[in-house]
Design an enzyme around this catalytic site. Structure first.
Site, PDB file in Angstrom:
ATOM      1  N   SER A 132       0.808  -1.229  -0.013  1.00 59.70           N
ATOM      2  CA  SER A 132       0.168  -0.051   0.033  1.00 59.70           C
ATOM      3  C   SER A 132       0.956   1.161   0.030  1.00 59.70           C
ATOM      4  O   SER A 132       2.033   1.325   0.513  1.00 59.70           O
ATOM      5  CB  SER A 132      -0.748   0.056   1.279  1.00 59.70           C
ATOM      6  OG  SER A 132      -1.592   1.188   1.325  1.00 59.70           O
ATOM      7  N   TYR A 145      -2.333  -1.327  10.100  1.00 58.65           N
ATOM      8  CA  TYR A 145      -2.354  -1.813   8.770  1.00 58.65           C
ATOM      9  C   TYR A 145      -1.177  -1.526   7.933  1.00 58.65           C
ATOM     10  O   TYR A 145      -0.828  -1.961   7.406  1.00 58.65           O
ATOM     11  CB  TYR A 145      -3.563  -0.844   8.187  1.00 58.65           C
ATOM     12  CG  TYR A 145      -3.901  -0.930   6.728  1.00 58.65           C
ATOM     13  CD1 TYR A 145      -4.350  -2.100   6.135  1.00 58.65           C
ATOM     14  CD2 TYR A 145      -3.433   0.009   6.075  1.00 58.65           C
ATOM     15  CE1 TYR A 145      -4.711  -2.206   4.717  1.00 58.65           C
ATOM     16  CE2 TYR A 145      -3.533  -0.172   4.624  1.00 58.65           C
ATOM     17  CZ  TYR A 145      -4.292  -1.122   4.063  1.00 58.65           C
ATOM     18  OH  TYR A 145      -4.447  -1.124   2.763  1.00 58.65           O
TER      19      TYR A 145
END
Length: 238
Positions: A132, A145
Site C-alpha cells: 500500500s 494496517y
C-alpha cells in the site's frame, strides 16, 4: 495468442474489489483462474474456493486443490486483506493481531504453498503481492494496517532473493481505490479530501490496479523481481 494464454493463476480476495478486477482481467487475457475468498464466489469460469487465508490447513488444502484443478500454478496473486482505523490508545490487541494475521500471516501462507506447487512442477512462476502507499506514507490511527503493508514490501524483497531466478516476486502498492473496503462514497468530506490529495486529484479504479498486476504477470516484467510498484495517483513517489 492472448497475453496470458493457458497460464494457470490463483487470485485471493477475488470476490470483490481489486481481486475481482484482477481475476476478470486475467481470464479475459486467456488465463485459467482459481478464485479464493472468505466470501462465497459466484463469478468466473474456473474453480473457486471459500477459505480463511489465516487458517494453515485451509490454505494447504485449497492451493493443493487449485493446483490439481488447473494442472499447475504459474501465477499467484494475493490481494486478500483487512483494514483497521483505530487510535493506538483505543486499539485492542486482538484487533491489531487480526490485521497482522490476515495481511501478513495469510500472505505468508499463500506464498509458501504456491511456491511449493510451482517448484514441484519446475516451470518457475510469478508471485504478485499487495502492499500500500501507506507503507511509505504512514497515517495516524492506522498503525497496524501500515505495519502489515510495510511488512509485505519487506517480504517481497526477501522472497525475491530466496526464490530467484525461477520465481519472480513483486508487489503492487495501490493508493485509495474505489472498493467496498474503502467505501469512499460514504466518507465524510474531510476524509474524501484526504484520499484525493494526490496530483491526479482522485481515487483509483480497481481496473487500473489490475493492469499493474497484469504487467507483473506478463512477459514485460521478466527482468523484475523484489519490486513494489506504486499505483497511487502520485501520492507516494519513490
Amino acid at each position: 495468442m492472448s497475453m496470458l494464454e493457458n497460464k494457470k493463476v490463483i487470485v485471493s480476495g477475488a470476490a470483490s474489489g481489486i481481486g475481482l478486477a484482477i481475476a476478470d482481467l486475467f481470464e479475459a487475457k486467456g488465463a485459467r483462474v482459481a478464485r479464493f475468498d472468505l466470501s462465497p464466489i459466484s463469478t468466473g469460469a474456473g474453480p473457486s474456493f471459500t477459505l480463511d487465508i489465516t487458517d494453515e490447513a485451509q490454505v494447504v488444502e485449497a492451493v493443493k486443490a487449485a493446483d490439481e484443478a488447473l494442472g499447475g500454478i504459474d501465477v499467484m496473486v494475493n490481494t486478500a486483506a483487512i483494514f483497521l482505523m483505530s487510535p493506538l490508545l483505543d486499539t485492542p490487541v486482538a484487533e491489531a493481531r487480526k490485521v497482522l494475521d490476515v495481511n501478513l500471516i495469510g500472505t505468508l501462507l499463500m506464498v509458501r504453498e504456491s511456491v511449493r506447487a510451482m517448484q514441484k512442477h519446475g516451470n518457475g512462476g510469478r508471485i504478485i503481492l499487495f502492499s500500500s502507499e501507506l507503507a511509505q506514507l504512514g497515517r495516524e490511527h492506522h498503525a497496524a494496517y501500515c505495519a502489515s503493508k510495510a511488512g509485505i514490501s519487506a517480504m517481497v524483497r526477501c522472497w525475491a532473493k530466496e526464490f530467484g531466478p525461477d520465481i519472480l516476486v513483486n508487489a503492487v502498492a495501490p493508493g485509495p481505490t474505489d472498493t467496498p473496503l474503502l467505501d469512499f462514497d460514504n466518507m465524510p468530506p474531510d476524509w474524501k479530501a484526504l484520499e484525493t490529495a494526490n496530483p491526479l486529484r482522485r481515487i483509483g479504479k480497481p481496473e487500473e490496479i489490475a493492469e499493474a498486476a497484469l504487467f507483473l504477470a506478463g512477459p514485460g516484467s521478466s527482468f523484475m523481481t523484489g519490486q513494489v510498484i506504486g499505483v497511487n495517483g502520485g501520492a507516494s513517489m519513490v
